[in-house]
Scaffold this motif. Structure first.
Motif, PDB file in Angstrom:
ATOM      1  N   ARG A   1      -9.396  -8.415  -2.226  1.00  0.00           N
ATOM      2  CA  ARG A   1      -8.549  -7.217  -2.238  1.00  0.00           C
ATOM      3  C   ARG A   1      -9.415  -5.966  -2.353  1.00  0.00           C
ATOM      4  O   ARG A   1      -9.140  -4.946  -1.704  1.00  0.00           O
TER       5      ARG A   1
ATOM      6  N   LEU B   1      -9.653  -2.695   0.250  1.00  0.00           N
ATOM      7  CA  LEU B   1      -9.473  -1.314  -0.194  1.00  0.00           C
ATOM      8  C   LEU B   1     -10.678  -0.459   0.198  1.00  0.00           C
ATOM      9  O   LEU B   1     -10.526   0.675   0.678  1.00  0.00           O
TER      10      LEU B   1
ATOM     11  N   LEU C   1       0.853  -1.188   0.000  1.00  0.00           N
ATOM     12  CA  LEU C   1       0.000   0.000   0.000  1.00  0.00           C
ATOM     13  C   LEU C   1       0.889   1.237   0.000  1.00  0.00           C
ATOM     14  O   LEU C   1       1.887   1.296   0.722  1.00  0.00           O
ATOM     15  N   ARG C   2       0.537   2.231  -0.808  1.00  0.00           N
ATOM     16  CA  ARG C   2       1.190   3.540  -0.777  1.00  0.00           C
ATOM     17  C   ARG C   2       0.160   4.550  -0.272  1.00  0.00           C
ATOM     18  O   ARG C   2      -0.986   4.575  -0.735  1.00  0.00           O
TER      19      ARG C   2
ATOM     20  N   PHE D   1      -2.152   0.644  -4.478  1.00  0.00           N
ATOM     21  CA  PHE D   1      -2.630  -0.607  -3.872  1.00  0.00           C
ATOM     22  C   PHE D   1      -2.408  -1.699  -4.909  1.00  0.00           C
ATOM     23  O   PHE D   1      -3.053  -1.715  -5.951  1.00  0.00           O
TER      24      PHE D   1
ATOM     25  N   VAL E   1      -5.226   6.165   0.632  1.00  0.00           N
ATOM     26  CA  VAL E   1      -4.522   5.187  -0.197  1.00  0.00           C
ATOM     27  C   VAL E   1      -4.351   5.745  -1.608  1.00  0.00           C
ATOM     28  O   VAL E   1      -5.327   6.108  -2.268  1.00  0.00           O
TER      29      VAL E   1
END
Length: 335
Positions: free
Chosen positions: A288, A292, A244-245, A305, A302
């Motif tokens: 996923r 999110l 994750l960024r 991802f 986020v």
């Protein structure tokens, strides 16, 4: 014809292998099993014990302690039988420079007890496999470095061994020949069921064809795992690794994630904007997507991802760096 070995059966079994040289322990209680038909990348720093391990598997060096079985044979009790079912290419090898390619292959086949009636077909097959079919009458001493390497590989496999042990097999080969060699290894594994153990310092090259990775450090196994065919990273049947960024650090993110039953192994990098985690059943895109949505619903910023597509070198460095070494902090835009 494929080998009569059950799929995924251990063709190589090593238990408690210890090997000593005067004043130095090269291998210390090494144990692992290699499945039939697999291609294992044997990696580790210089002096880790890789060549010593290969020599023990090839029944050239008897173990100081422990047990090594290759194709059901004890290397200490039946070394000659092990030689017949293995092919071993050392990093530094020798060729008979006065023999032609054909003569060298014939000698290698005869020395490995290939029946005389089968030798012409075997040497033609081996020469064609490594791209030397048009060099049959050329003497080994006149070949270039790369062609000599190809000949050495052909001689190692001319008897169609059940196990191939290769130490830096692509040394001296040009990029096209390296790609051809990778394709050859995949064919041997797929079509003949050959089990390969390949040592190389060029990890990107190993990533092209390896199914397993075995890391040695200071004579001990620090990692032995199957590899995911698509990413080259250790495979997981129930969980996948995600990265994750974040647009900005979230101080409570680790606690938040650890409170989710499907999330584990949360790793927040020092910059506070990069997070890695394992997600149960994460191979399912819906799982996923649900994660999110949950993060966005909790106002986590986020901005990236994705699956953690770490390569073989990433995994290798994780396991050979000293434990005290701090993880580098990635800068913005770090891949």
């Amino acid at each position: 014809m494929p080998l009569d070995v059950p799929p995924h059966a251990a063709l190589i079994q090593v238990d408690g292998l210890t090997q000593d040289y005067p004043g130095h322990r090269a291998l210390d209680g090494v144990g692992f099993a290699v499945p039939a038909g697999s291609i294992t990348a044997l990696v580790g720093p210089n002096g880790a014990g890789k060549t010593t391990l290969m020599r023990c598997l090839a029944a050239l060096d008897p173990p100081f302690a422990g047990r090594v079985r290759v194709a059901g044979l004890e290397v200490s009790e039946a070394p000659r039988a092990v030689h017949r079912v293995t092919g071993f290419l050392q990093d530094i090898f020798g060729l008979y420079d006065g023999l032609t390619v054909e003569q060298g292959l014939w000698h290698a086949a005869a020395a490995r007890a290939v029946p005389t009636r089968d030798i012409p077909e075997r040497i033609a097959w081996a020469a064609d496999a490594v791209g030397l079919a048009d060099r049959f009458k050329q003497k080994a001493g006149s070949l270039s470095r790369g062609l000599r390497q190809r000949l050495a590989i052909a001689q190692t496999m001319v008897h169609r061994p059940r196990v191939l042990l290769l130490d830096e097999p692509a040394s001296g080969l040009d990029p096209e020949s390296r790609a051809d060699l990778a394709a050859l290894f995949r064919r041997l594994s797929r079509d003949l069921g050959t089990t390969l153990v390949v040592s190389s310092h060029i990890l990107a090259e190993l990533e092209d064809y390896s199914t397993h990775m075995l890391i040695l450090r200071e004579g001990r196994v620090v990692r032995h795992a199957a590899l995911d065919a698509s990413t080259g990273t250790p495979s997981r049947t129930a969980a996948v690794r995600l990265v994750l960024r974040l647009a900005a650090p979230c101080p409570d993110l680790a606690t938040m994630l650890e409170g989710m039953s499907e999330v584990r192994d949360v790793d927040v990098w020092a910059d506070g904007e990069t997070v890695r985690l394992s997600l149960e059943d994460g191979h399912d895109p819906a799982r996923r997507a649900a994660l999110l949505r949950a993060l966005v619903a909790r106002d986590v910023a986020v901005c990236g991802f994705d699956l953690d597509r770490r390569n073989l070198q990433d995994v290798y460095l994780d396991h050979v760096r000293p434990a005290a070494t701090a993880r580098p902090t990635p800068g913005k835009g770090h891949p």
